[in-house]
Design a protein around this motif. Structure first.
Motif, PDB file in Angstrom:
ATOM      1  N   ASN A 157      57.766  43.135 -35.226  1.00 30.46           N
ATOM      2  CA  ASN A 157      59.054  43.324 -34.550  1.00 30.46           C
ATOM      3  C   ASN A 157      59.290  42.274 -33.473  1.00 30.46           C
ATOM      4  O   ASN A 157      59.821  42.567 -32.397  1.00 30.46           O
ATOM      5  CB  ASN A 157      59.141  44.728 -33.941  1.00 30.46           C
ATOM      6  CG  ASN A 157      59.049  45.819 -34.980  1.00 30.46           C
ATOM      7  OD1 ASN A 157      59.645  45.735 -36.056  1.00 30.46           O
ATOM      8  ND2 ASN A 157      58.269  46.851 -34.672  1.00 30.46           N
ATOM      9  N   TYR A 158      58.887  41.035 -33.774  1.00 30.21           N
ATOM     10  CA  TYR A 158      58.961  39.954 -32.774  1.00 30.21           C
ATOM     11  C   TYR A 158      60.393  39.713 -32.279  1.00 30.21           C
ATOM     12  O   TYR A 158      60.583  39.198 -31.177  1.00 30.21           O
ATOM     13  CB  TYR A 158      58.394  38.657 -33.357  1.00 30.21           C
ATOM     14  CG  TYR A 158      59.155  38.117 -34.536  1.00 30.21           C
ATOM     15  CD1 TYR A 158      60.250  37.273 -34.357  1.00 30.21           C
ATOM     16  CD2 TYR A 158      58.796  38.445 -35.836  1.00 30.21           C
ATOM     17  CE1 TYR A 158      60.963  36.777 -35.428  1.00 30.21           C
ATOM     18  CE2 TYR A 158      59.498  37.958 -36.920  1.00 30.21           C
ATOM     19  CZ  TYR A 158      60.584  37.125 -36.715  1.00 30.21           C
ATOM     20  OH  TYR A 158      61.280  36.642 -37.781  1.00 30.21           O
ATOM     21  N   ALA A 159      61.398  40.075 -33.091  1.00 24.24           N
ATOM     22  CA  ALA A 159      62.789  39.839 -32.683  1.00 24.24           C
ATOM     23  C   ALA A 159      63.176  40.650 -31.453  1.00 24.24           C
ATOM     24  O   ALA A 159      64.153  40.325 -30.777  1.00 24.24           O
ATOM     25  CB  ALA A 159      63.734  40.164 -33.839  1.00 24.24           C
ATOM     26  N   TYR A 160      62.413  41.689 -31.147  1.00 26.06           N
ATOM     27  CA  TYR A 160      62.708  42.513 -29.975  1.00 26.06           C
ATOM     28  C   TYR A 160      62.173  41.904 -28.680  1.00 26.06           C
ATOM     29  O   TYR A 160      62.500  42.391 -27.589  1.00 26.06           O
ATOM     30  CB  TYR A 160      62.088  43.910 -30.125  1.00 26.06           C
ATOM     31  CG  TYR A 160      62.650  44.726 -31.260  1.00 26.06           C
ATOM     32  CD1 TYR A 160      63.949  44.520 -31.731  1.00 26.06           C
ATOM     33  CD2 TYR A 160      61.887  45.723 -31.862  1.00 26.06           C
ATOM     34  CE1 TYR A 160      64.463  45.286 -32.761  1.00 26.06           C
ATOM     35  CE2 TYR A 160      62.387  46.493 -32.898  1.00 26.06           C
ATOM     36  CZ  TYR A 160      63.682  46.263 -33.350  1.00 26.06           C
ATOM     37  OH  TYR A 160      64.180  47.015 -34.374  1.00 26.06           O
ATOM     38  N   PHE A 189      65.108  47.156 -26.115  1.00 28.71           N
ATOM     39  CA  PHE A 189      64.425  48.170 -25.307  1.00 28.71           C
ATOM     40  C   PHE A 189      64.507  49.551 -25.962  1.00 28.71           C
ATOM     41  O   PHE A 189      63.515  50.286 -26.030  1.00 28.71           O
ATOM     42  CB  PHE A 189      65.038  48.200 -23.904  1.00 28.71           C
ATOM     43  CG  PHE A 189      64.717  49.422 -23.109  1.00 28.71           C
ATOM     44  CD1 PHE A 189      63.443  49.634 -22.604  1.00 28.71           C
ATOM     45  CD2 PHE A 189      65.702  50.375 -22.865  1.00 28.71           C
ATOM     46  CE1 PHE A 189      63.146  50.779 -21.871  1.00 28.71           C
ATOM     47  CE2 PHE A 189      65.416  51.513 -22.129  1.00 28.71           C
ATOM     48  CZ  PHE A 189      64.132  51.721 -21.641  1.00 28.71           C
ATOM     49  N   THR A 190      65.684  49.916 -26.456  1.00 32.44           N
ATOM     50  CA  THR A 190      65.848  51.237 -27.055  1.00 32.44           C
ATOM     51  C   THR A 190      65.135  51.353 -28.400  1.00 32.44           C
ATOM     52  O   THR A 190      64.644  52.429 -28.757  1.00 32.44           O
ATOM     53  CB  THR A 190      67.339  51.553 -27.249  1.00 32.44           C
ATOM     54  OG1 THR A 190      67.944  50.529 -28.067  1.00 32.44           O
ATOM     55  CG2 THR A 190      68.050  51.612 -25.906  1.00 32.44           C
ATOM     56  N   LYS A 191      65.054  50.254 -29.156  1.00 34.87           N
ATOM     57  CA  LYS A 191      64.435  50.306 -30.476  1.00 34.87           C
ATOM     58  C   LYS A 191      62.914  50.165 -30.410  1.00 34.87           C
ATOM     59  O   LYS A 191      62.182  50.857 -31.131  1.00 34.87           O
ATOM     60  CB  LYS A 191      65.021  49.217 -31.376  1.00 34.87           C
ATOM     61  CG  LYS A 191      66.456  49.479 -31.820  1.00 34.87           C
ATOM     62  CD  LYS A 191      66.935  48.401 -32.744  1.00 34.87           C
ATOM     63  CE  LYS A 191      68.308  48.739 -33.304  1.00 34.87           C
ATOM     64  NZ  LYS A 191      68.293  49.914 -34.192  1.00 34.87           N
ATOM     65  N   ALA A 192      62.433  49.249 -29.572  1.00 33.08           N
ATOM     66  CA  ALA A 192      60.980  49.006 -29.512  1.00 33.08           C
ATOM     67  C   ALA A 192      60.273  50.094 -28.717  1.00 33.08           C
ATOM     68  O   ALA A 192      59.263  50.643 -29.156  1.00 33.08           O
ATOM     69  CB  ALA A 192      60.701  47.638 -28.910  1.00 33.08           C
ATOM     70  N   GLY A 193      60.781  50.388 -27.519  1.00 32.00           N
ATOM     71  CA  GLY A 193      60.218  51.473 -26.726  1.00 32.00           C
ATOM     72  C   GLY A 193      58.939  51.141 -25.983  1.00 32.00           C
ATOM     73  O   GLY A 193      58.557  51.848 -25.055  1.00 32.00           O
ATOM     74  N   VAL A 194      58.263  50.063 -26.363  1.00 31.77           N
ATOM     75  CA  VAL A 194      56.998  49.706 -25.716  1.00 31.77           C
ATOM     76  C   VAL A 194      56.756  48.208 -25.873  1.00 31.77           C
ATOM     77  O   VAL A 194      57.167  47.593 -26.868  1.00 31.77           O
ATOM     78  CB  VAL A 194      55.820  50.509 -26.322  1.00 31.77           C
ATOM     79  CG1 VAL A 194      55.592  50.117 -27.781  1.00 31.77           C
ATOM     80  CG2 VAL A 194      54.553  50.327 -25.517  1.00 31.77           C
ATOM     81  N   ILE A 195      56.153  47.617 -24.864  1.00 29.93           N
ATOM     82  CA  ILE A 195      55.707  46.220 -24.941  1.00 29.93           C
ATOM     83  C   ILE A 195      54.288  46.235 -25.518  1.00 29.93           C
ATOM     84  O   ILE A 195      53.412  46.932 -24.993  1.00 29.93           O
ATOM     85  CB  ILE A 195      55.720  45.562 -23.548  1.00 29.93           C
ATOM     86  CG1 ILE A 195      57.152  45.446 -23.029  1.00 29.93           C
ATOM     87  CG2 ILE A 195      55.056  44.188 -23.599  1.00 29.93           C
ATOM     88  CD1 ILE A 195      58.039  44.507 -23.791  1.00 29.93           C
ATOM     89  N   PRO A 196      54.022  45.474 -26.579  1.00 34.74           N
ATOM     90  CA  PRO A 196      52.721  45.604 -27.259  1.00 34.74           C
ATOM     91  C   PRO A 196      51.550  44.953 -26.542  1.00 34.74           C
ATOM     92  O   PRO A 196      50.401  45.310 -26.802  1.00 34.74           O
ATOM     93  CB  PRO A 196      52.969  44.915 -28.605  1.00 34.74           C
ATOM     94  CG  PRO A 196      54.044  43.916 -28.320  1.00 34.74           C
ATOM     95  CD  PRO A 196      54.925  44.549 -27.291  1.00 34.74           C
TER      96      PRO A 196
END
Length: 572
Positions: A157-160, A189-196
């Motif tokens: 999901n790098y696009a986020y 922010f709403t789609k990913a929800g977390v920084i990996p």
């Protein structure tokens, strides 16, 4: 907090008593005041929730007073036909607003001496201690970000995500570029929800690849609402003054945000760092530390902006504000280098971070009057005057750029070090995309003396050899590097003649892996060296395959060859 905003918003209502006495029951007047109150709530919401201003007296006055005066002026124009005192409000509000702005401008000119004292620079006539070249960062920030950007493209999901601000720091006694990952925007922010996690890359090894460190984080600067880092801090510490934020993992790789906190003096004109907040972006846990009780892994406590500010104050205001404009006695300024590099993070022998910049008398000068180091943990500023008269960082960059003009490469982030007893500029060289191409080391006394190579250690060895040869007349080469004597039989010989009929001789001796070089320009007997000759030579040991002979004794000719070489192959 909400109740305080609603209450403070009442100050946005009309300040004219006669207007309230005459029209307080009129629907249009009530509607007008309601609009003003709502606008006050919106403004205060933006100031406190979006811009997150500190709720101190100085913070509230600086944010509220100008808008209050503007509101008085607007109110006066709206009510001028019905309220006699409206014109007094317009005139009075305008006078106070202009006076407030004038006060801020004029007041700054009176603070020159105070700002100089706040910089509190210690002048030193000593030479900086020699540095361990293994811990000299040679990977520039642009290259670290270039490589990190490529790695980011392989994260799910790098696009986020996008790269945050990169910082250089010590982790387990090694220097790394560390780059946090941030959201690209609200949708991400709403789609990913977390920084990996985050990305780190060696700053010492130009051949190293970046690595992704998995460390989930939910509370970061690019998040929204209650997951925004600064908003979490404001919720717990509404009155603290936040001066800067840096991302710093500890030696175990656990990520933290280090938030510098402090106070203002002289009506919010002079910031002073008092300590830090250590914020865990996974749990939201906050720990507060004074400036003398800092965790050992934290490198940057003094923000870059304050380091730049202190250097400018120290250079400009020794003899006051007027002298900085007229006369300019003992006025100097940080040398303007490439973009965003007014000060550069460097590390001493103990791997303690300092903010570095050199100082020059004006923007056109090619020499410096000295350089400063600011301890990034304590803020102690030291001005080293022993480097007065040496070439400054801009001149070093120009010298390196000329060498790579054909290739189109450019130097970046020049830093001054004491190398082999000589002040020397270490300059990473990059192409137009920020890709690392070479490392150049330029002597600060003679910008034409430059060692360079795409390998860090070969570049230092090249500079080391050139420096030793150039000092042959005035200093024993062993003061710079190891001078070695060797006896052996010539096993291989190669000779080449240039258009000027000068002969370069390359040869090898039994028992040595080196290829030795000597020219007929410095040793007229060199062309007569043949296989089988017994030679005794002295040379500079740089741990490279090739080495330049300083002197040669050929027993077959039974004659002492030329004295130690004079001069150096200089590149302009």
């Amino acid at each position: 907090m909400s109740f305080f905003i609603y209450l403070l918003a009442f100050l946005f209502l009309s300040p004219f008593p006669s207007a309230w006495a005459a029209y307080r029951t009129e629907p249009i007047f009530i509607a007008y005041q309601t609009v003003r109150w709502i606008l006050g709530i919106i403004y205060l919401y933006l100031v406190s929730y979006v811009f997150l201003i500190d709720l101190t007296a100085g913070g509230i006055i600086s944010a509220f007073l100008p808008m209050f005066l503007i509101g008085v002026i607007i109110d006066g124009f709206v009510l001028r036909r019905w309220v006699v005192e409206a014109w007094r409000g317009i005139i009075g509000g305008a006078i106070l607003l202009i006076g407030y702005g004038g006060f801020l401008c004029i007041y700054q000119t009176t603070l020159a001496s105070d700002k100089y004292k706040m910089a509190n620079a210690v002048r030193s006539n000593t030479v900086a201690a020699p540095i361990n070249i293994n811990h000299i960062p040679v990977v520039p920030e642009a290259y670290a970000r270039y490589k990190s950007e490529k790695l980011l493209g392989h994260i799910p999901n790098y696009a986020y995500y996008q790269l945050g601000d990169s910082t250089i720091q010590t982790i387990n006694n090694q220097l790394y570029w560390v780059t946090p990952i941030e959201y690209t925007g609200y949708v991400a922010f709403t789609k990913a929800g977390v920084i990996p996690g985050y990305i780190k890359m060696s700053a010492e090894d130009e051949n190293a690849e970046p690595s992704f460190i998995k460390a989930p984080m939910t509370i970061v600067p690019s998040a929204y609402f209650s997951q925004k880092l600064q908003r979490q801090i404001r919720r717990t510490f509404p009155h603290l003054i936040l001066l800067g934020t840096s991302f710093e993992p500890d030696d175990q790789g656990r990520p933290f945000y280090v938030v510098s906190i402090g106070h203002y003096t002289h009506y919010r004109s002079v910031p002073q760092v008092d300590g830090i907040l250590l914020f865990d972006p996974k749990t939201g846990l906050i720990k507060r530390y004074g400036i003398h009780q800092l965790p050992t892994f934290v490198d940057q406590v003094i923000p870059k902006s304050i380091a730049i500010e202190r250097n400018k104050w120290f250079g400009k205001f020794r003899y006051g504000w007027l002298n900085s404009l007229i006369g300019r006695n003992d006025v100097h300024e940080p040398t303007q280098k490439d973009e965003n590099n007014e000060v550069i993070a460097i590390f001493d022998q103990k791997l303690q971070m300092n903010w570095f910049t050199d100082h020059t008398i004006n923007a056109d000068s090619g020499s410096m009057v000295g350089y400063t180091l600011m301890d990034a943990r304590t803020g102690k500023l030291t001005f080293y005057t022993k480097a007065n008269g040496l070439i400054n960082s801009r001149a070093a960059l120009n010298s390196v750029n000329k060498m790579f003009k054909i290739q189109g490469f450019k130097g970046t982030s020049p830093v001054l070090y004491n190398l082999y007893g000589q002040y020397s500029w270490v300059v990473p060289v990059v192409d137009g995309n920020g890709v690392f191409r070479d490392l150049a080391i330029a002597n600060a006394q003679n910008e034409k003396m430059v060692g360079y190579n795409e390998s860090k250690h070969v570049a230092f060895d090249d500079y080391k050899t050139k420096l030793a040869l150039s000092l042959a007349d005035t200093a024993a080469p062993s003061q710079i590097t190891d001078q070695t004597k060797l006896s052996g039989t010539v096993t291989h010989v190669f000779k080449a003649m240039d258009p000027n009929h000068l002969v370069t001789v390359e040869f090898m001796l039994s028992g040595s892996h080196h290829i030795f070089t000597v020219s007929s320009a410095t040793d007229p007997y060199a062309p007569f060296i043949e296989t089988g000759h017994r030679l005794t030579i002295s040379y500079i040991e740089t741990n490279q395959v090739r080495a330049s002979a300083l002197s040669i004794t050929d027993s077959s000719i039974n004659k002492l060859k030329a004295p130690p070489l004079r001069g150096i192959h200089e590149r302009g």
